[in-house]
Design a protein around this motif. Structure first.
Motif, PDB file in Angstrom:
ATOM      1  N   LEU A  15      38.117  45.113  34.562  1.00  0.00           N
ATOM      2  CA  LEU A  15      39.272  44.970  35.443  1.00  0.00           C
ATOM      3  C   LEU A  15      39.358  46.160  36.398  1.00  0.00           C
ATOM      4  O   LEU A  15      39.608  45.990  37.602  1.00  0.00           O
ATOM      5  CB  LEU A  15      40.546  44.852  34.626  1.00  0.00           C
ATOM      6  CG  LEU A  15      41.850  44.719  35.406  1.00  0.00           C
ATOM      7  CD1 LEU A  15      41.842  43.490  36.301  1.00  0.00           C
ATOM      8  CD2 LEU A  15      43.044  44.681  34.448  1.00  0.00           C
ATOM      9  N   ALA A  18      36.672  45.715  39.035  1.00  0.00           N
ATOM     10  CA  ALA A  18      36.984  44.638  39.978  1.00  0.00           C
ATOM     11  C   ALA A  18      38.079  45.042  40.952  1.00  0.00           C
ATOM     12  O   ALA A  18      37.977  44.806  42.163  1.00  0.00           O
ATOM     13  CB  ALA A  18      37.375  43.373  39.219  1.00  0.00           C
ATOM     14  N   THR A  19      39.154  45.649  40.450  1.00  0.00           N
ATOM     15  CA  THR A  19      40.268  46.000  41.335  1.00  0.00           C
ATOM     16  C   THR A  19      39.894  47.144  42.266  1.00  0.00           C
ATOM     17  O   THR A  19      40.336  47.175  43.426  1.00  0.00           O
ATOM     18  CB  THR A  19      41.517  46.358  40.514  1.00  0.00           C
ATOM     19  OG1 THR A  19      41.207  47.384  39.563  1.00  0.00           O
ATOM     20  CG2 THR A  19      42.047  45.141  39.764  1.00  0.00           C
ATOM     21  N   THR A  20      39.081  48.083  41.802  1.00  0.00           N
ATOM     22  CA  THR A  20      38.634  49.168  42.679  1.00  0.00           C
ATOM     23  C   THR A  20      37.758  48.624  43.803  1.00  0.00           C
ATOM     24  O   THR A  20      37.905  49.012  44.971  1.00  0.00           O
ATOM     25  CB  THR A  20      37.863  50.227  41.872  1.00  0.00           C
ATOM     26  OG1 THR A  20      38.720  50.777  40.870  1.00  0.00           O
ATOM     27  CG2 THR A  20      37.360  51.344  42.778  1.00  0.00           C
ATOM     28  N   ALA A  22      37.820  45.564  44.980  1.00  0.00           N
ATOM     29  CA  ALA A  22      38.671  44.762  45.869  1.00  0.00           C
ATOM     30  C   ALA A  22      39.494  45.649  46.794  1.00  0.00           C
ATOM     31  O   ALA A  22      39.648  45.354  47.984  1.00  0.00           O
ATOM     32  CB  ALA A  22      39.579  43.860  45.050  1.00  0.00           C
ATOM     33  N   SER A  23      40.010  46.763  46.255  1.00  0.00           N
ATOM     34  CA  SER A  23      40.803  47.667  47.084  1.00  0.00           C
ATOM     35  C   SER A  23      39.950  48.349  48.147  1.00  0.00           C
ATOM     36  O   SER A  23      40.469  48.839  49.154  1.00  0.00           O
ATOM     37  CB  SER A  23      41.498  48.720  46.213  1.00  0.00           C
ATOM     38  OG  SER A  23      40.559  49.585  45.609  1.00  0.00           O
ATOM     39  N   LEU A  30      36.030  37.599  40.073  1.00  0.00           N
ATOM     40  CA  LEU A  30      36.349  38.053  38.720  1.00  0.00           C
ATOM     41  C   LEU A  30      35.947  36.983  37.728  1.00  0.00           C
ATOM     42  O   LEU A  30      36.284  35.809  37.897  1.00  0.00           O
ATOM     43  CB  LEU A  30      37.852  38.343  38.620  1.00  0.00           C
ATOM     44  CG  LEU A  30      38.434  38.827  37.291  1.00  0.00           C
ATOM     45  CD1 LEU A  30      39.658  39.710  37.555  1.00  0.00           C
ATOM     46  CD2 LEU A  30      38.822  37.668  36.367  1.00  0.00           C
ATOM     47  N   ASP A  40      47.791  39.840  33.652  1.00  0.00           N
ATOM     48  CA  ASP A  40      48.608  39.986  34.854  1.00  0.00           C
ATOM     49  C   ASP A  40      48.047  39.068  35.933  1.00  0.00           C
ATOM     50  O   ASP A  40      47.057  39.391  36.591  1.00  0.00           O
ATOM     51  CB  ASP A  40      48.605  41.446  35.318  1.00  0.00           C
ATOM     52  CG  ASP A  40      49.447  41.671  36.570  1.00  0.00           C
ATOM     53  OD1 ASP A  40      50.096  40.703  37.042  1.00  0.00           O
ATOM     54  OD2 ASP A  40      49.447  42.809  37.072  1.00  0.00           O
ATOM     55  N   SER A  42      48.939  38.459  38.796  1.00  0.00           N
ATOM     56  CA  SER A  42      48.954  38.981  40.165  1.00  0.00           C
ATOM     57  C   SER A  42      47.621  39.614  40.550  1.00  0.00           C
ATOM     58  O   SER A  42      47.324  39.769  41.743  1.00  0.00           O
ATOM     59  CB  SER A  42      50.083  39.998  40.332  1.00  0.00           C
ATOM     60  OG  SER A  42      49.831  41.165  39.566  1.00  0.00           O
ATOM     61  N   VAL A  43      46.815  39.974  39.550  1.00  0.00           N
ATOM     62  CA  VAL A  43      45.486  40.531  39.827  1.00  0.00           C
ATOM     63  C   VAL A  43      44.656  39.543  40.632  1.00  0.00           C
ATOM     64  O   VAL A  43      43.860  39.928  41.500  1.00  0.00           O
ATOM     65  CB  VAL A  43      44.776  40.884  38.501  1.00  0.00           C
ATOM     66  CG1 VAL A  43      43.288  41.148  38.736  1.00  0.00           C
ATOM     67  CG2 VAL A  43      45.425  42.100  37.856  1.00  0.00           C
ATOM     68  N   GLN A  46      44.248  39.678  44.395  1.00  0.00           N
ATOM     69  CA  GLN A  46      43.332  40.644  44.997  1.00  0.00           C
ATOM     70  C   GLN A  46      41.897  40.137  45.052  1.00  0.00           C
ATOM     71  O   GLN A  46      41.054  40.746  45.708  1.00  0.00           O
ATOM     72  CB  GLN A  46      43.357  41.952  44.200  1.00  0.00           C
ATOM     73  CG  GLN A  46      44.716  42.575  44.025  1.00  0.00           C
ATOM     74  CD  GLN A  46      44.647  43.769  43.077  1.00  0.00           C
ATOM     75  OE1 GLN A  46      43.821  44.663  43.238  1.00  0.00           O
ATOM     76  NE2 GLN A  46      45.513  43.794  42.077  1.00  0.00           N
ATOM     77  N   MET A  47      41.632  39.047  44.335  1.00  0.00           N
ATOM     78  CA  MET A  47      40.265  38.585  44.163  1.00  0.00           C
ATOM     79  C   MET A  47      39.889  37.503  45.168  1.00  0.00           C
ATOM     80  O   MET A  47      40.717  36.698  45.578  1.00  0.00           O
ATOM     81  CB  MET A  47      40.063  38.048  42.738  1.00  0.00           C
ATOM     82  CG  MET A  47      40.328  39.083  41.653  1.00  0.00           C
ATOM     83  SD  MET A  47      39.198  40.497  41.766  1.00  0.00           S
ATOM     84  CE  MET A  47      40.330  41.864  41.425  1.00  0.00           C
TER      85      MET A  47
END
Length: 243
Positions: A15, A18-20, A22-23, A30, A40, A42-43, A46-47
């Motif tokens: 996670l 993946a979020t890093t 995406a940011s 994902l 969550d 809401s993640v 971002q994907m």
């Protein structure tokens, strides 16, 4: 901007990876075992996309590869999914990354999560572990997948292939008392997936820890053992590695 797949990305290191990514503006796909694994929702905003499948099951792993191929050719795949103990250690940690590699359109880069514990693995355990996979140790599974990563550097030269030791970090697997940071644990994967080609040296076939090349278990660098691992994986899955 790159198209990237991260397996086992519903929690922990996956996670965070993946979020890093995406940011950083990348299109991240994902992977999770199922929708219930995503704590969550809401993640997902971002994907770029999400794919589901249980990597302990061959047919579902092949389906994950099919879902991924339907999205496009990936610039990088981060094989993050893993389990610490139980009957699925060999299947999830070693067999699933092989099946995805053998059935997906080859990505530009492949990054395989290893562990410092792969040094405790035994090359002599390859045959008995594949005969009785429910008894495979975590260290053995990580030795095998490290050898696979380094084998692919020779067998699939169009794909840059590396293994990464993320360190002992405070995830569900690592536990709350782990001494290293989650940020340090995913930084190398993010870098290998997205850095300019000329900034990764050596270009392919290395074992990394915190963006520095380290010496893996000697067996992992031995071409004979690498071939034995690939042969065992092809025999177990019935899926040949593309030439």
């Amino acid at each position: 901007m790159a198209l990237l797949l991260v397996t086992g990305a519903s929690t922990g290191l996956g996670l965070a990876t993946a979020t890093t990514l995406a940011s950083g503006g990348h299109d991240v796909v994902l992977h999770a075992r199922n929708a219930d694994r995503i704590e969550d929702a809401s993640v997902l905003d971002q994907m770029y996309a999400v794919v589901y499948g249980d990597l302990s099951r061959r047919e579902e792993t092949v389906e994950v590869a099919r879902q991924a191929d339907a999205i496009g050719r990936f610039d990088a795949v981060v094989h993050n999914a893993g389990v610490m103990r139980g009957e699925d250690v060999l299947t999830v940690n070693t067999v699933a990354p092989f099946v995805l590699t053998a059935t997906m359109t080859p990505p530009g880069r492949a990054i395989f999560l290893s562990s410092g514990l792969h040094h405790s693995g035994s090359p002599q355990r390859l045959a008995p572990d594949f005969a009785r996979p429910g008894r495979t140790s975590y260290g053995d599974s990580k030795l095998f997948v490290t050898a696979l990563a380094l084998a692919l550097a020779h067998r699939l030269p169009q794909t840059l292939s590396h293994a990464v030791d993320p360190g002992w970090v405070p995830t569900r697997m690592g536990g709350p008392s782990a001494p290293e940071s989650l940020e340090d644990g995913h930084r190398t994967q993010v870098w290998l997936a997205t850095a300019d080609d000329d900034s990764i040296d050596p270009r392919t076939g290395c074992y990394w820890y915190h963006q520095a090349v380290q010496a893996p278990h000697p067996a992992a660098s031995d071409h004979g053992f690498q071939d034995a691992v690939v042969d065992a994986l092809e025999a177990r899955t019935g899926i040949p590695l593309p030439a």
